[in-house]
Design a protein around this motif. Structure first.
Motif, PDB file in Angstrom:
ATOM      1  N   GLU A  43       0.828  -1.200   0.000  1.00  0.00           N
ATOM      2  CA  GLU A  43       0.000   0.000   0.000  1.00  0.00           C
ATOM      3  C   GLU A  43       0.870   1.261   0.000  1.00  0.00           C
ATOM      4  OE1 GLU A  43      -3.587   2.193   2.499  1.00  0.00           O
ATOM      5  OE2 GLU A  43      -2.802   0.289   3.219  1.00  0.00           O
ATOM      6  N   GLY A  44       1.966   1.225   0.747  1.00  0.00           N
ATOM      7  CA  GLY A  44       2.889   2.357   0.769  1.00  0.00           C
ATOM      8  C   GLY A  44       3.456   2.656  -0.602  1.00  0.00           C
ATOM      9  N   VAL A  45       3.826   1.612  -1.323  1.00  0.00           N
ATOM     10  CA  VAL A  45       4.346   1.789  -2.681  1.00  0.00           C
ATOM     11  C   VAL A  45       3.252   2.340  -3.588  1.00  0.00           C
ATOM     12  CG1 VAL A  45       5.268   0.603  -4.719  1.00  0.00           C
ATOM     13  CG2 VAL A  45       6.156   0.055  -2.443  1.00  0.00           C
ATOM     14  N   GLU A  46       2.053   1.813  -3.474  1.00  0.00           N
ATOM     15  CA  GLU A  46       0.936   2.297  -4.298  1.00  0.00           C
ATOM     16  C   GLU A  46       0.659   3.780  -4.032  1.00  0.00           C
ATOM     17  OE1 GLU A  46      -2.428  -0.280  -3.774  1.00  0.00           O
ATOM     18  OE2 GLU A  46      -1.342  -2.018  -4.532  1.00  0.00           O
ATOM     19  N   VAL A  47       0.656   4.157  -2.770  1.00  0.00           N
ATOM     20  CA  VAL A  47       0.432   5.561  -2.415  1.00  0.00           C
ATOM     21  C   VAL A  47       1.552   6.428  -2.990  1.00  0.00           C
ATOM     22  CG1 VAL A  47       0.376   7.196  -0.481  1.00  0.00           C
ATOM     23  CG2 VAL A  47      -0.940   5.076  -0.355  1.00  0.00           C
ATOM     24  N   SER A  48       2.779   5.955  -2.901  1.00  0.00           N
ATOM     25  CA  SER A  48       3.928   6.745  -3.365  1.00  0.00           C
ATOM     26  C   SER A  48       3.939   6.954  -4.875  1.00  0.00           C
ATOM     27  CB  SER A  48       5.241   6.099  -2.928  1.00  0.00           C
ATOM     28  OG  SER A  48       5.533   4.956  -3.713  1.00  0.00           O
ATOM     29  N   MET A  49       3.220   6.144  -5.607  1.00  0.00           N
ATOM     30  CA  MET A  49       3.190   6.276  -7.066  1.00  0.00           C
ATOM     31  C   MET A  49       2.628   7.631  -7.496  1.00  0.00           C
ATOM     32  SD  MET A  49       4.620   3.563  -8.128  1.00  0.00           S
ATOM     33  CE  MET A  49       4.242   3.463  -9.855  1.00  0.00           C
ATOM     34  N   ASP A  50       1.805   8.243  -6.665  1.00  0.00           N
ATOM     35  CA  ASP A  50       1.241   9.552  -6.986  1.00  0.00           C
ATOM     36  C   ASP A  50       2.298  10.658  -6.971  1.00  0.00           C
ATOM     37  OD1 ASP A  50      -1.304   8.516  -7.363  1.00  0.00           O
ATOM     38  OD2 ASP A  50      -1.896   8.868  -5.279  1.00  0.00           O
ATOM     39  N   ILE A  51       3.453  10.392  -6.405  1.00  0.00           N
ATOM     40  CA  ILE A  51       4.526  11.381  -6.345  1.00  0.00           C
ATOM     41  C   ILE A  51       5.136  11.619  -7.725  1.00  0.00           C
ATOM     42  CG2 ILE A  51       6.849  11.824  -5.438  1.00  0.00           C
ATOM     43  CD1 ILE A  51       6.003  10.282  -2.925  1.00  0.00           C
ATOM     44  N   GLU A  52       5.187  10.595  -8.542  1.00  0.00           N
ATOM     45  CA  GLU A  52       5.890  10.661  -9.828  1.00  0.00           C
ATOM     46  C   GLU A  52       5.442  11.826 -10.704  1.00  0.00           C
ATOM     47  OE1 GLU A  52       7.119   7.815 -13.597  1.00  0.00           O
ATOM     48  OE2 GLU A  52       5.698   7.075 -12.119  1.00  0.00           O
ATOM     49  N   GLN A  53       4.158  12.000 -10.905  1.00  0.00           N
ATOM     50  CA  GLN A  53       3.651  13.068 -11.769  1.00  0.00           C
ATOM     51  C   GLN A  53       3.976  14.447 -11.206  1.00  0.00           C
ATOM     52  OE1 GLN A  53       2.412  12.687 -14.838  1.00  0.00           O
ATOM     53  NE2 GLN A  53       2.258  14.893 -15.074  1.00  0.00           N
ATOM     54  N   LEU A  54       3.870  14.584  -9.893  1.00  0.00           N
ATOM     55  CA  LEU A  54       4.181  15.867  -9.258  1.00  0.00           C
ATOM     56  C   LEU A  54       5.649  16.244  -9.466  1.00  0.00           C
ATOM     57  CD1 LEU A  54       2.201  15.296  -5.961  1.00  0.00           C
ATOM     58  CD2 LEU A  54       1.658  16.994  -7.732  1.00  0.00           C
ATOM     59  N   LEU A  55       6.536  15.265  -9.332  1.00  0.00           N
ATOM     60  CA  LEU A  55       7.961  15.528  -9.532  1.00  0.00           C
ATOM     61  C   LEU A  55       8.274  15.820 -10.989  1.00  0.00           C
ATOM     62  CD1 LEU A  55       9.597  12.879  -7.178  1.00  0.00           C
ATOM     63  CD2 LEU A  55       9.105  15.300  -6.726  1.00  0.00           C
ATOM     64  N   TYR A  56       7.613  15.103 -11.886  1.00  0.00           N
ATOM     65  CA  TYR A  56       7.797  15.349 -13.315  1.00  0.00           C
ATOM     66  C   TYR A  56       7.402  16.792 -13.657  1.00  0.00           C
ATOM     67  CZ  TYR A  56       7.122  15.205 -18.337  1.00  0.00           C
ATOM     68  OH  TYR A  56       7.180  15.489 -19.676  1.00  0.00           O
ATOM     69  N   GLU A  57       6.223  17.203 -13.186  1.00  0.00           N
ATOM     70  CA  GLU A  57       5.755  18.557 -13.470  1.00  0.00           C
ATOM     71  C   GLU A  57       6.678  19.603 -12.859  1.00  0.00           C
ATOM     72  OE1 GLU A  57       1.704  18.768 -12.132  1.00  0.00           O
ATOM     73  OE2 GLU A  57       1.039  17.264 -13.605  1.00  0.00           O
ATOM     74  N   ALA A  58       7.155  19.359 -11.643  1.00  0.00           N
ATOM     75  CA  ALA A  58       8.078  20.303 -11.004  1.00  0.00           C
ATOM     76  C   ALA A  58       9.358  20.430 -11.824  1.00  0.00           C
ATOM     77  CB  ALA A  58       8.392  19.860  -9.573  1.00  0.00           C
ATOM     78  N   GLY A  59       9.843  19.319 -12.348  1.00  0.00           N
ATOM     79  CA  GLY A  59      11.050  19.345 -13.176  1.00  0.00           C
ATOM     80  C   GLY A  59      10.854  20.128 -14.456  1.00  0.00           C
TER      81      GLY A  59
END
Length: 74
Positions: A43-59
Motif C-alpha cells: 500500500e505504501g508503494v501504491e500511495v507513493s506512485m502519486d509522487i511521480e507526476q508531481l515531480l515530473y511537473e516540477a522538473g
C-alpha cells in the motif's frame, strides 16, 4: 527583446507551482511512509506512485524557469 517584467512574473508563478507540487509530494511521501511503518509495504508503494507526476511537473516547470531566465538576460 523580451518583456522582463512579464518573464519575472511568469517565473514567480512557476516557482509557486513548484512549491505546491513539492509540498503535495512530501505529504504523499509521509502517507506512504506511514503505510510502510504500519506494515503495509504494498500500500505504501501504491500511495507513493502519486509522487511521480508531481515531480515530473516540477522538473518541467524548473526547465521553463531556466529558459525564461536565460531569455530575460539576453
Amino acid at each position: 527583446m523580451a518583456d522582463t517584467t512579464s518573464l519575472h512574473q511568469a517565473i514567480s508563478v512557476c516557482i509557486t507551482q513548484i512549491n505546491t507540487n513539492l509540498t503535495e509530494a512530501s505529504r504523499i511521501a509521509r502517507a506512504a511512509a506511514a503505510c510502510v511503518a504500519a506494515g503495509s509495504v504494498t500500500e505504501g508503494v501504491e500511495v507513493s506512485m502519486d509522487i511521480e507526476q508531481l515531480l515530473y511537473e516540477a522538473g518541467r516547470l524548473h526547465d521553463a524557469i531556466c529558459l525564461m531566465n536565460r531569455i530575460s538576460q539576453d
